[in-house]
Motif scaffolding. Sequence first.
Motif, PDB file in Angstrom:
ATOM      1  N   SER A 551       0.842  -1.197   0.000  1.00 27.55           N
ATOM      2  CA  SER A 551       0.000   0.000   0.000  1.00 27.55           C
ATOM      3  C   SER A 551       0.875   1.244   0.000  1.00 27.55           C
ATOM      4  N   PRO A 552       0.567   2.237  -0.846  1.00 26.78           N
ATOM      5  CA  PRO A 552       1.353   3.470  -0.838  1.00 26.78           C
ATOM      6  C   PRO A 552       1.098   4.333   0.392  1.00 26.78           C
ATOM      7  N   ASP A 553       0.129   3.952   1.213  1.00 23.21           N
ATOM      8  CA  ASP A 553      -0.169   4.715   2.423  1.00 23.21           C
ATOM      9  C   ASP A 553       0.476   4.107   3.671  1.00 23.21           C
ATOM     10  N   GLU A 554       1.184   3.019   3.498  1.00 27.62           N
ATOM     11  CA  GLU A 554       1.794   2.308   4.625  1.00 27.62           C
ATOM     12  C   GLU A 554       3.059   3.024   5.105  1.00 27.62           C
ATOM     13  N   THR A 555       3.188   3.171   6.426  1.00 30.43           N
ATOM     14  CA  THR A 555       4.405   3.747   6.984  1.00 30.43           C
ATOM     15  C   THR A 555       5.549   2.748   6.843  1.00 30.43           C
ATOM     16  N   VAL A 556       6.655   3.200   6.271  1.00 31.99           N
ATOM     17  CA  VAL A 556       7.801   2.330   6.012  1.00 31.99           C
ATOM     18  C   VAL A 556       8.935   2.722   6.955  1.00 31.99           C
ATOM     19  N   ARG A 557       9.433   1.743   7.697  1.00 33.12           N
ATOM     20  CA  ARG A 557      10.557   1.970   8.609  1.00 33.12           C
ATOM     21  C   ARG A 557      11.863   1.669   7.876  1.00 33.12           C
ATOM     22  N   VAL A 558      12.642   2.698   7.672  1.00 34.26           N
ATOM     23  CA  VAL A 558      13.900   2.582   6.937  1.00 34.26           C
ATOM     24  C   VAL A 558      15.005   2.356   7.955  1.00 34.26           C
ATOM     25  N   ARG A 559      15.378   1.110   8.120  1.00 35.30           N
ATOM     26  CA  ARG A 559      16.362   0.766   9.142  1.00 35.30           C
ATOM     27  C   ARG A 559      17.090  -0.503   8.723  1.00 35.30           C
ATOM     28  N   GLY A 560      18.124  -0.863   9.494  1.00 32.55           N
ATOM     29  CA  GLY A 560      18.915  -2.037   9.140  1.00 32.55           C
ATOM     30  C   GLY A 560      20.034  -1.718   8.174  1.00 32.55           C
ATOM     31  N   TRP A 561      20.539  -0.468   8.232  1.00 38.37           N
ATOM     32  CA  TRP A 561      21.649  -0.099   7.349  1.00 38.37           C
ATOM     33  C   TRP A 561      22.862  -1.002   7.575  1.00 38.37           C
ATOM     34  N   LEU A 562      23.512  -1.385   6.515  1.00 34.70           N
ATOM     35  CA  LEU A 562      24.771  -2.114   6.632  1.00 34.70           C
ATOM     36  C   LEU A 562      25.898  -1.159   6.987  1.00 34.70           C
ATOM     37  N   GLY A 563      26.828  -1.650   7.828  1.00 34.73           N
ATOM     38  CA  GLY A 563      28.037  -0.885   8.075  1.00 34.73           C
ATOM     39  C   GLY A 563      28.879  -0.809   6.817  1.00 34.73           C
TER      40      GLY A 563
END
Length: 675
Positions: A551-563
């Motif tokens: 869904s384009p209305d879903e909040t997306v958590r941008v996390r889990g960046w690689l070192g």
Amino acid sequence: MTLPPERVDAGADARVDAGPDARPMPAPTLVGVQPGHGSFLGGTEVTLRGSNFTEDAVVRFGGNLVQPRYTTFVDRNRITVRTPAGRAGEVDVEVEIAGRTGTLPRGYRYDSFYVDPPLGPTTGGARVSVHGLGTHFRDGMRVTFDGAPCTGLMVTGPELLSCLTPAHPDGRVEVALDNQDEQLSITDGYTYADSADSVGGGLSGGTLAGSITVTVLDAMSGDPVPSAFVFLNNEPGAVPPSAGQTSARGQVTLSPPMLRPPVTVTASERCHTTTTIQSFDARNATIYLQPLMIPGCGSPGMPMGMPQRPVYPATISGELVWTGSNEFGPNPWSNIPEPREGFRRVAYVWVSRPDIFTADPTGAALAQQRDQVLEIVPATGGGRGYPFQLQARPAAVAVYALAGLENVVPAGSMTPVRFTPWVMGVARSVLGAPRATIENVVIDMNIPLDHETPLEVAPLEGTDVDAPDQFHASAFIDLGGEGVMPMPHATVTGLDSGAYRLSGLPAFNRNLADARLTIHARLASGAVTGPTAFQDTPAPCTGLVLSGITSPDETVRVRGWLGIPRMTAPTAGARLPTDRTVRVAIEGSSPDLLLFTMQWAGSSWQHIAPGAERTFQYPDLSSLMGLSDLPSGSPLNLSLVGLRLNGFDFNRFTYTTIGQQYWSAYAGRGTYLTR
């Protein structure tokens, strides 16, 4: 001279006045195509068998031209080609030479779905995607591999599903789909691999048991590389059975006493690059070496840099249609606000791309692959809409248009063009063939861009002194087998973590009901760079590929960046230590896989290693006849790249399954050193 559509000029050398007594050239005959089926996407390598073939052969599948670059004359009885895209079903195959045609009726079948990736481990448990074209996938359907059910089934649309493969002995198996109303199957739709793999390369065969078989292949042709030197555990001075040269089949088996995992293997050959696969536990390793395009390394009679045969695009034309009271002509763009002074209504038409990493077209390519449409009724002729025409890669694509308001910039002005789209339209499942013209494609401009996706961006872990200082995210609409549609306006840029919004997205309904949102998020220093730029700039970068968003209305958590990998010894610009070892550190989350590539004038050396490795050795090859060692005194450019791949097992990796389309996260930087 202008060639007619779908005709190939054989060239001046083919026009020979044979004289009145010359016998006419016999017509080609076509008796078989192997394999006899393949994906609707095209790109399947097949062999045509028959007689009277020549280098001037022109091949078509279902009337669609095979790219000349992908048509290879083997001998008068064989031609190999890569199939063009096509709709599901059986098609005629034609070979035309000098105006004479041999036809094999219903000689090839386009499958209505394909499995991605197409091969996996015998232990099962690998998540695969099934992409269809014109299919009707739905919840509750049954997917089987050689009769065994695929578990964890997730149907995300009528043309896309995913599941976990069952265990099965090695070999090709039937994949069957059944939703009660529709039964589809492919006899050899998936390959279980538990042996040396000459297709996907990489590691296979299970845990190490006394010996290791190494296969070395040319990365460009796929042919075996004979006489390649292969050695274990960074010891090029070793003798058999710890080292050896490959046979005519490109294979060598090494079996030193007390061989135990983890093991490291290096392969090198004259006029090819060098590759090391580091710290693994597997019985088979298949290594691809890139051929070097430098003087002295060309094939006899094949000058370096000789031109390749052409690749032809498809031409797609049609109309953008707005609804309104005029049933027989163009209607006003009433779902876009009236432009104020200095602005105009405009639409841009594109085709979908293969993946999110495909670069934006520029210059002449942009002019050919994108069309601009203004709200101007054609003076003559015309239909119900506003005409467009553009070129596209010959494949199954979606043609889409974004329409909105744009500022009018006078010629020569330095003012940037700003385009704000309000509505879009899309035509699905458009199949293009090389040099073919697809006409009457109608795009209904009735999808408002009134949705936005909130982003919650987490910071990067660690205290790296040159940590990235800029956040960037862009949105793509994933259409499965038709590729992705970039939304160039749906981007955000900032200087920190926190809350952002990607605006101007469509609802996923109507002919986008099976669409999914993919977000490409990046943290970078200075200019935002992508995964193909690590070798070109020292700027560190880490990225996430967040896909399958329903869904384009879903909040997306941008996390889990690689070192981000950082070279600690030697320091940037310093000399390689006497032990010829590069040491790195990674602060924060570790990757699944490390790809380190050292490049210098004319050659390179790549390390493929598990994500936990931190030291990488470059043994001295100077004592091995014909092999090139690292040059002394010259800059050595080093790209350090870490990858996260879902469900990854290093001891079963293939070159296919570490490709960009399978990345869920990446991190890297470029640096340099000397020797």
